[in-house]
Design an enzyme around this catalytic site. Sequence first.
Site, mmCIF file in Angstrom:
data_model
loop_
_atom_site.group_PDB
_atom_site.id
_atom_site.type_symbol
_atom_site.label_atom_id
_atom_site.label_comp_id
_atom_site.label_asym_id
_atom_site.label_seq_id
_atom_site.Cartn_x
_atom_site.Cartn_y
_atom_site.Cartn_z
ATOM 1 N N ASP A 37 10.666 -1.707 8.974
ATOM 2 C CA ASP A 37 9.537 -0.858 8.666
ATOM 3 C C ASP A 37 9.885 0.634 9.573
ATOM 4 O OD1 ASP A 37 8.308 -2.232 6.657
ATOM 5 O OD2 ASP A 37 6.464 -2.978 8.035
ATOM 6 N N LYS A 59 7.258 2.984 4.988
ATOM 7 C CA LYS A 59 6.630 3.997 4.070
ATOM 8 C C LYS A 59 5.868 4.986 5.090
ATOM 9 C CE LYS A 59 5.980 0.491 0.098
ATOM 10 N NZ LYS A 59 7.111 -0.271 0.520
ATOM 11 N N MET A 168 -4.912 2.483 9.606
ATOM 12 C CA MET A 168 -4.378 3.426 8.649
ATOM 13 C C MET A 168 -5.548 4.361 8.307
ATOM 14 S SD MET A 168 -2.262 0.987 6.156
ATOM 15 C CE MET A 168 -1.766 -0.691 6.831
#
Length: 517
Positions: A37, A59, A168
């Site tokens: 990641d 991402k 997030m």
Amino acid sequence: MTQPGTVYIVGAGPGRMDYLTLRGHDLLQRADCLVHDALVDADLLTLLPPHCQVLEVGKRGGQPSTPQADIDALLVRLCQAGHQVVRLKSGDPFIFGRTTSEIQALREASCPFEVVPGISSALAAPLLAGIPLTDPVWSHGFGVVTAHDPDLLDWPALAALHTLVVLMGSQHLDEIVHRLQNNGCRGDMPVAIIRWGGHEQQQVWEGTLLSIRQVVRGQTLSPCVMVFGEVVKLRPYLTSPIPPSPPLSLAQSSLHQKTILITRAAGQNSQFADLLTAQGAQVIELPALEIRPPASWDAVDQSIEQIDTFNWLILTSANAVNFFLDRLLELGRDLRALKALKIAVVGTKTAAVLKQRGLLPDFVPPDFVADSLVSDFPANVAGQRILFPRVESGGREILVKEFSAAGAEVVEVAAYESGCPLVPDAAAIQAIRQHQIDVITFASSKTVVHTAQLLEQGLGPDWRQYLEGMAVASIGPKTSDTCRDRLGRVDLEPAEYTLDALTEAIVAWASAASTNP
């Protein structure tokens, strides 16, 4: 028939290598392939054996990302080729990690797999900031959510919790505060925002539901963990008076206690930041480019319709790879449409991104600049038709000029555009104003030009005086020429024009500076 390997889905924990589990440490040392990641600590890569293939599939919001279906297929393909694969995820694989999709793909392909737990940032970041998630008086329980899409959450239920942890949420702070207030949370509810929890550059901001937006105004929050609840009040009493010691490898590094400013593309994963932090540096990022689609897709679409008429495809950047291949897929085509083409790329990073997308280049020039692509091209291009997806403005004119002069037909198409952000990053400007930067780095001429504009906007007409005392590092000759033109000097330029080489040059500079203060 090749015996399948095994895929180990490993939680990397919240940050530093010393928060990795022993099982994860052992698997990294024996890996044939690493699929990781974006937020994984680059220091972990030092555990890999020399032969290990490293593929990043992280991402990041606001940039082209590897589709989850492509990640699933990649894991299956590597496993079926007989490799021992480590799929390294930040935090814990089963907490907002999209692990279910990967396991389903592995099971359907009969690929062996194992899931190895990690410490989630939802637990570790509050702890490392001195905030308990439960307390006999203040909190009998807590909830953890991701605010990637606030509309999916049950806000009345979340507002009733003693303690709420939000991951997030950096892009949705205003919406989170609004939803909690509208569902009965008091304006004086304590709030803490923890950025880069578990890293040397960890930052913590405290406020209330009413004040927190003002407290962090102008700050870069991502990646962060947010804590809402009375337990935040316990932080002054529970924070250790002893600052955490850096890992031994960082404490001994020449870049330990050095602050590096990266002028990067907005929203794009900073591989360069990972390389520098692995050497112990603190990194501050100044977005100096915005990468976006071209004004029109017409030229790209027409070239894809006529793809069988081309002999070569030339890709000079990771952005060109991603935007062109993404458009190919959007038009209902796949990689088989490129079967008759030969592909040339500039730079190892571009080649790595192409490989990540399932393609291997037919030619990579020995020097990682466009001039070398022309001078070392392996074929006579006379009569050849060459497709060149490029940035909409300010691209590689020399390629078109030289190949055309050699008798090739070069078709240029605008696959993406890069422009200057409207406003400079407030945290970066503040760091420059306070003379906290040791090195400012540039990986392209455009970032130099745009950085000059942003510094003048943020610091005023005398902005060059703030560059005194910091080294100017450039990735290659063309970027260096622009540095001299706009900034007046260049202090560092590696012999090889790659981010790895630029990192090594900065380490060598820091080592020499510490030896000869």
